[in-house]
Design a protein around this motif. Structure first.
Motif, PDB file in Angstrom:
ATOM      1  N   THR A  11       0.839  -1.210   0.000  1.00 16.30           N
ATOM      2  CA  THR A  11       0.000   0.000   0.000  1.00 16.30           C
ATOM      3  C   THR A  11       0.867   1.251   0.000  1.00 16.30           C
ATOM      4  OG1 THR A  11      -1.798  -1.136   1.153  1.00 16.30           O
ATOM      5  CG2 THR A  11      -1.770   1.270   1.252  1.00 16.30           C
ATOM      6  N   LEU A  12       1.910   1.242   0.850  1.00 18.95           N
ATOM      7  CA  LEU A  12       2.827   2.385   0.909  1.00 18.95           C
ATOM      8  C   LEU A  12       3.515   2.578  -0.442  1.00 18.95           C
ATOM      9  CD1 LEU A  12       4.292   4.569   2.597  1.00 18.95           C
ATOM     10  CD2 LEU A  12       5.996   2.806   3.186  1.00 18.95           C
ATOM     11  N   TYR A  13       3.943   1.484  -1.010  1.00 22.63           N
ATOM     12  CA  TYR A  13       4.621   1.521  -2.313  1.00 22.63           C
ATOM     13  C   TYR A  13       3.699   2.070  -3.397  1.00 22.63           C
ATOM     14  CZ  TYR A  13       6.443  -0.345  -6.730  1.00 22.63           C
ATOM     15  OH  TYR A  13       6.875  -0.498  -8.038  1.00 22.63           O
ATOM     16  N   GLU A  14       2.473   1.565  -3.464  1.00 27.52           N
ATOM     17  CA  GLU A  14       1.535   1.984  -4.508  1.00 27.52           C
ATOM     18  C   GLU A  14       1.144   3.458  -4.344  1.00 27.52           C
ATOM     19  OE1 GLU A  14       1.151   0.410  -7.032  1.00 27.52           O
ATOM     20  OE2 GLU A  14       0.896  -1.736  -6.739  1.00 27.52           O
ATOM     21  N   ARG A  15       1.012   3.903  -3.087  1.00 23.04           N
ATOM     22  CA  ARG A  15       0.661   5.306  -2.838  1.00 23.04           C
ATOM     23  C   ARG A  15       1.763   6.232  -3.368  1.00 23.04           C
ATOM     24  NH1 ARG A  15       0.321   5.289   2.550  1.00 23.04           N
ATOM     25  NH2 ARG A  15      -1.803   4.458   2.473  1.00 23.04           N
ATOM     26  N   GLN A  16       3.015   5.848  -3.078  1.00 24.23           N
ATOM     27  CA  GLN A  16       4.133   6.664  -3.542  1.00 24.23           C
ATOM     28  C   GLN A  16       4.260   6.597  -5.068  1.00 24.23           C
ATOM     29  OE1 GLN A  16       6.029   8.837  -2.159  1.00 24.23           O
ATOM     30  NE2 GLN A  16       7.336   9.158  -3.949  1.00 24.23           N
ATOM     31  N   ARG A  17       4.028   5.440  -5.626  1.00 25.81           N
ATOM     32  CA  ARG A  17       4.115   5.283  -7.089  1.00 25.81           C
ATOM     33  C   ARG A  17       3.057   6.126  -7.786  1.00 25.81           C
ATOM     34  NH1 ARG A  17       3.315   1.198 -11.487  1.00 25.81           N
ATOM     35  NH2 ARG A  17       1.647   0.217 -10.297  1.00 25.81           N
ATOM     36  N   ALA A  18       1.865   6.227  -7.187  1.00 28.04           N
ATOM     37  CA  ALA A  18       0.797   7.035  -7.760  1.00 28.04           C
ATOM     38  C   ALA A  18       1.161   8.519  -7.749  1.00 28.04           C
ATOM     39  CB  ALA A  18      -0.505   6.804  -7.001  1.00 28.04           C
ATOM     40  N   ARG A  19       1.952   8.926  -6.739  1.00 29.09           N
ATOM     41  CA  ARG A  19       2.326  10.343  -6.623  1.00 29.09           C
ATOM     42  C   ARG A  19       3.455  10.721  -7.585  1.00 29.09           C
ATOM     43  NH1 ARG A  19       1.486  10.042  -0.758  1.00 29.09           N
ATOM     44  NH2 ARG A  19       3.684   9.483  -0.514  1.00 29.09           N
ATOM     45  N   SER A  20       4.474   9.887  -7.644  1.00 25.25           N
ATOM     46  CA  SER A  20       5.674  10.285  -8.388  1.00 25.25           C
ATOM     47  C   SER A  20       6.011   9.399  -9.584  1.00 25.25           C
ATOM     48  CB  SER A  20       6.883  10.305  -7.450  1.00 25.25           C
ATOM     49  OG  SER A  20       7.154   8.984  -6.979  1.00 25.25           O
ATOM     50  N   GLY A  21       5.304   8.289  -9.707  1.00 24.86           N
ATOM     51  CA  GLY A  21       5.588   7.377 -10.818  1.00 24.86           C
ATOM     52  C   GLY A  21       6.547   6.265 -10.445  1.00 24.86           C
ATOM     53  N   VAL A  22       7.295   6.453  -9.361  1.00 26.42           N
ATOM     54  CA  VAL A  22       8.238   5.430  -8.883  1.00 26.42           C
ATOM     55  C   VAL A  22       7.997   5.240  -7.392  1.00 26.42           C
ATOM     56  CG1 VAL A  22      10.656   4.753  -8.643  1.00 26.42           C
ATOM     57  CG2 VAL A  22       9.935   6.151 -10.598  1.00 26.42           C
ATOM     58  N   GLY A  23       7.724   3.983  -7.001  1.00 26.41           N
ATOM     59  CA  GLY A  23       7.396   3.740  -5.595  1.00 26.41           C
ATOM     60  C   GLY A  23       8.581   3.445  -4.723  1.00 26.41           C
ATOM     61  N   ALA A  24       9.633   2.863  -5.302  1.00 33.09           N
ATOM     62  CA  ALA A  24      10.784   2.466  -4.500  1.00 33.09           C
ATOM     63  C   ALA A  24      12.022   2.404  -5.376  1.00 33.09           C
ATOM     64  CB  ALA A  24      10.539   1.116  -3.841  1.00 33.09           C
ATOM     65  N   GLY A  25      13.178   2.499  -4.727  1.00 32.90           N
ATOM     66  CA  GLY A  25      14.436   2.395  -5.455  1.00 32.90           C
ATOM     67  C   GLY A  25      15.531   1.935  -4.532  1.00 32.90           C
ATOM     68  N   ALA A  26      16.518   1.276  -5.089  1.00 27.07           N
ATOM     69  CA  ALA A  26      17.643   0.799  -4.281  1.00 27.07           C
ATOM     70  C   ALA A  26      18.606   1.938  -3.996  1.00 27.07           C
ATOM     71  CB  ALA A  26      18.355  -0.326  -5.018  1.00 27.07           C
ATOM     72  N   LEU A  27      19.224   1.910  -2.821  1.00 24.75           N
ATOM     73  CA  LEU A  27      20.281   2.860  -2.495  1.00 24.75           C
ATOM     74  C   LEU A  27      21.529   2.427  -3.254  1.00 24.75           C
ATOM     75  CD1 LEU A  27      21.341   5.261  -0.839  1.00 24.75           C
ATOM     76  CD2 LEU A  27      21.909   3.628   0.981  1.00 24.75           C
ATOM     77  N   GLN A  28      22.014   3.288  -4.103  1.00 30.78           N
ATOM     78  CA  GLN A  28      23.172   2.967  -4.941  1.00 30.78           C
ATOM     79  C   GLN A  28      24.304   3.931  -4.601  1.00 30.78           C
ATOM     80  OE1 GLN A  28      21.280   3.515  -8.743  1.00 30.78           O
ATOM     81  NE2 GLN A  28      20.359   1.470  -8.735  1.00 30.78           N
ATOM     82  N   GLY A  29      25.157   3.509  -3.669  1.00 30.02           N
ATOM     83  CA  GLY A  29      26.201   4.405  -3.197  1.00 30.02           C
ATOM     84  C   GLY A  29      25.563   5.536  -2.398  1.00 30.02           C
ATOM     85  N   ARG A  30      25.691   6.750  -2.884  1.00 29.72           N
ATOM     86  CA  ARG A  30      25.053   7.908  -2.238  1.00 29.72           C
ATOM     87  C   ARG A  30      23.785   8.320  -2.968  1.00 29.72           C
ATOM     88  NH1 ARG A  30      29.099  12.759  -1.721  1.00 29.72           N
ATOM     89  NH2 ARG A  30      27.172  13.615  -0.834  1.00 29.72           N
TER      90      ARG A  30
END
Length: 245
Positions: A183-202
């Motif tokens: 639910t958290l992921y889908e809510r964020q994806r609806a707002r910005s188009g991307v719900g989650a992402g991996a931390l890649q270095g900084r």
């Protein structure tokens, strides 16, 4: 929010899969084969328009030919009538002179009409040759159009299959992830188009923005099962690598 590392790993796989689905949908909307198809359609349309113009020109030429032939036939009939009067010997000297003058005029008229008819008929031959070429061009363009339609259909079918497989895989992934996390992921994806992402270095894998050192220190100090958010874009920030087997 807390979530097991395995759950976060699955969420990362979901985010990557959603990105892939997005790429498939983008490719479907912007098919190179579709552009080739539009060009083939335009070429076919141009060829058929050319043929239609030639057919109209031929119809006009045929009307001119018919008109000249009718006029020539009328002149010949009048000549035959005048000659019959001359040969009948029933006209006086004045009428005879007038008939002879009229015959000369009719002969000149006939010669002029026949020359014009010849010119028009030569023009018709040129148009007929152009029409044959236009018909051959239409056949070529039709073949090209058929090939382009087939290539476009095949590309769409392939992408549709990939999309179906990805959507099915997505449903399987979602079924194995905690509902609150989804639910958290889908809510964020609806707002910005991307719900989650991996931390890649900084850098955040969702927004690609570098995170400052203070936030990085806070992230590094957080427990592995802590669900973190990117301070720049608010996407779920996943500190895992790879995806579940």
């Amino acid at each position: 929010m807390k979530a097991e590392v395995a759950q976060q790993r699955s969420l990362l796989a979901l985010a990557e899969l959603d990105a892939e689905i997005g790429r498939i949908e983008h490719r479907t909307k912007n098919l190179a084969q579709q552009q080739a198809l539009e060009e083939a359609r335009a070429g076919h349309r141009e060829a058929t328009d050319r043929l239609a113009a030639l057919q109209l020109a031929l119809a006009d030429i045929d009307a001119q030919i018919a008109k000249f032939e009718t006029e020539i036939d009328g002149v010949r009939q009048r000549e035959d009538r005048d000659r019959a009067l001359l040969e009948g010997g029933t006209v006086d000297a004045k009428a005879l002179t007038e008939l002879q003058h009229e015959l000369e005029t009719l002969q000149r008229r006939q010669s002029s009409l026949e020359d014009s008819l010849l010119e028009v008929m030569e023009r018709r031959e040129e148009l007929a040759a152009d029409q044959d070429k236009a018909l051959a061009s239409i056949d070529e363009r039709q073949n090209a159009l058929s090939d382009a339609e087939r290539a476009c259909d095949e590309a769409r079918a392939e992408l549709a299959q990939l999309h179906h497989q990805s959507v099915s895989r997505r449903a399987e992934l979602v079924a194995g992830i905690d509902e609150a996390l989804v639910t958290l992921y889908e809510r964020q994806r609806a707002r910005s188009g991307v719900g989650a992402g991996a931390l890649q270095g900084r850098r955040c894998g969702a927004c690609r923005i570098e995170i400052d050192k203070g936030e990085l220190a806070r992230i590094a100090a957080a427990a592995d099962d802590e669900v973190l958010r990117c301070p720049e874009c608010s996407a779920i920030l996943l500190r895992v690598k790879g995806s579940p087997a």
